[in-house]
Design an enzyme around this catalytic site. Structure first.
Site, short mmCIF file in Angstrom:
data_model
loop_
_atom_site.label_atom_id
_atom_site.label_comp_id
_atom_site.label_asym_id
_atom_site.label_seq_id
_atom_site.Cartn_x
_atom_site.Cartn_y
_atom_site.Cartn_z
N ILE A 103 0.84 -1.20 0.00
CA ILE A 103 0.00 0.00 0.00
C ILE A 103 0.88 1.24 0.00
O ILE A 103 1.94 1.26 0.62
CB ILE A 103 -0.94 -0.02 1.23
CG1 ILE A 103 -1.95 1.14 1.21
CG2 ILE A 103 -0.18 -0.01 2.54
CD1 ILE A 103 -3.10 0.96 2.20
N VAL A 104 0.46 2.24 -0.73
CA VAL A 104 1.14 3.53 -0.65
C VAL A 104 0.18 4.53 0.00
O VAL A 104 -0.98 4.64 -0.37
CB VAL A 104 1.70 4.01 -2.02
CG1 VAL A 104 0.65 4.06 -3.08
CG2 VAL A 104 2.40 5.36 -1.89
N ASP A 105 0.71 5.16 1.05
CA ASP A 105 -0.10 6.01 1.91
C ASP A 105 0.42 7.45 1.75
O ASP A 105 0.08 8.12 0.78
CB ASP A 105 0.07 5.43 3.32
CG ASP A 105 -0.77 6.08 4.38
OD1 ASP A 105 -1.75 6.73 4.04
OD2 ASP A 105 -0.46 5.93 5.58
N SER A 106 1.29 7.90 2.63
CA SER A 106 1.87 9.24 2.44
C SER A 106 2.83 9.24 1.24
O SER A 106 3.06 10.27 0.62
CB SER A 106 2.65 9.67 3.69
OG SER A 106 3.82 8.90 3.84
N GLY A 107 3.38 8.09 0.94
CA GLY A 107 4.34 7.99 -0.17
C GLY A 107 5.77 8.22 0.26
O GLY A 107 6.71 8.04 -0.53
N LEU A 108 5.97 8.58 1.52
CA LEU A 108 7.32 8.95 1.99
C LEU A 108 8.28 7.76 1.97
O LEU A 108 9.42 7.89 1.50
CB LEU A 108 7.24 9.54 3.41
CG LEU A 108 6.52 10.89 3.51
CD1 LEU A 108 6.27 11.26 4.97
CD2 LEU A 108 7.32 11.98 2.83
N ASP A 161 -1.23 -5.53 7.80
CA ASP A 161 -1.44 -5.83 9.22
C ASP A 161 -1.88 -4.62 10.01
O ASP A 161 -1.76 -3.47 9.56
CB ASP A 161 -0.14 -6.36 9.83
CG ASP A 161 0.87 -5.25 10.05
OD1 ASP A 161 1.16 -4.51 9.08
OD2 ASP A 161 1.36 -5.10 11.19
P1 IMP Z 1 3.87 5.64 3.70
O1 IMP Z 1 3.38 5.59 2.26
O2 IMP Z 1 5.32 5.98 3.85
O3 IMP Z 1 3.00 6.54 4.55
O4 IMP Z 1 3.74 4.20 4.37
C1 IMP Z 1 3.23 3.08 3.73
C2 IMP Z 1 3.21 1.95 4.75
O5 IMP Z 1 2.24 2.26 5.76
C3 IMP Z 1 2.74 0.65 4.14
O6 IMP Z 1 3.81 -0.12 3.64
C4 IMP Z 1 2.05 -0.02 5.29
O7 IMP Z 1 2.99 -0.76 6.06
C5 IMP Z 1 1.53 1.10 6.17
N1 IMP Z 1 0.07 1.33 5.97
C6 IMP Z 1 -0.52 2.45 5.51
N2 IMP Z 1 -1.86 2.32 5.49
C7 IMP Z 1 -2.13 1.08 5.95
C8 IMP Z 1 -3.36 0.34 6.15
O8 IMP Z 1 -4.49 0.79 5.89
N3 IMP Z 1 -3.22 -0.92 6.64
C9 IMP Z 1 -2.01 -1.48 6.93
N4 IMP Z 1 -0.84 -0.83 6.75
C10 IMP Z 1 -0.90 0.44 6.27
#
Ligand code: IMP
Length: 178
Positions: A103-108, A161
């Protein structure tokens, strides 16, 4: 337990169908000349990547490698500074690399990791994510292959998870905070 499982957001049948489509597209775009090296980000993407790799045509040169990273943060938010716990076994220099993330969330995290991998001089570097929480993006990440765009709600299953739980679920479900 402060959390419980909510309803299914993406069923196992829908996931399987989409993974097949994504594999076909990745094979069409990348495979023929240099083959494809999948770089899975542990632990979440292991589930997705093993299904994705098995949908690739047999006659393609497909390699699978994994990296384990953690982003420094306050526990709930990622800072985007990535620490590598387990690095790739093989060099990616001159390879067509597809980074696979759950999953990509903030993308950081992904954006920092892509910087690290780009420095190793792959022939190409693409990104494949199963889920995209696009509303939460803090930094631009070019996602080449996306399974599903989902709303800003916490989900688990199929590798994802919540505090280490529920990775093993076959469907992707919402988590409800009690
Ligand atoms: P970011 O894109 O740097 O914010 O972080 C992405 C990571 O956040 C992913 O690899 C997941 O481990 C975790 N993550 C973000 N949203 C979720 C969710 O809805 N369920 C489980 N893990 C999540």
């Amino acid at each position: 337990m402060p959390y419980r499982l909510g309803e299914v957001i993406i069923s196992r049948e829908t996931i399987a169908r989409r993974v097949k489509e994504m594999a076909a597209k990745i094979a069409e775009d990348n495979g023929r000349d240099k083959g494809i090296t999948f770089v899975g980000i542990l632990t979440g993407a292991a589930f997705f990547l093993t299904d994705l790799a098995r949908e690739m045509p047999e006659d393609l040169d497909v390699r699978v490698d994994f990296m384990s990273v953690a982003s420094y943060g306050d526990g709930t938010k990622s800072s985007g500074v990535v620490r590598i716990f387990h690095d790739l076994k093989s060099s990616i220099e001159g390879k067509n690399v597809v980074v696979v993330e759950d999953i990509v969330d903030s993308g950081l995290t992904l954006s920092h990791l892509l910087g690290i991998l780009q420095n190793r001089n792959p022939a190409s570097l693409k990104v494949c994510v199963l889920l995209d929480k696009y509303e939460r993006r803090k930094t631009e990440v070019n996602v080449d292959y996306c399974g599903f765009r989902i709303p800003d709600k916490f989900v688990v299953g199929y590798g994802l998870d919540c505090a280490g739980m529920w990775r093993h679920l076959k469907d992707i479900k919402y988590v409800i905070e009690e």
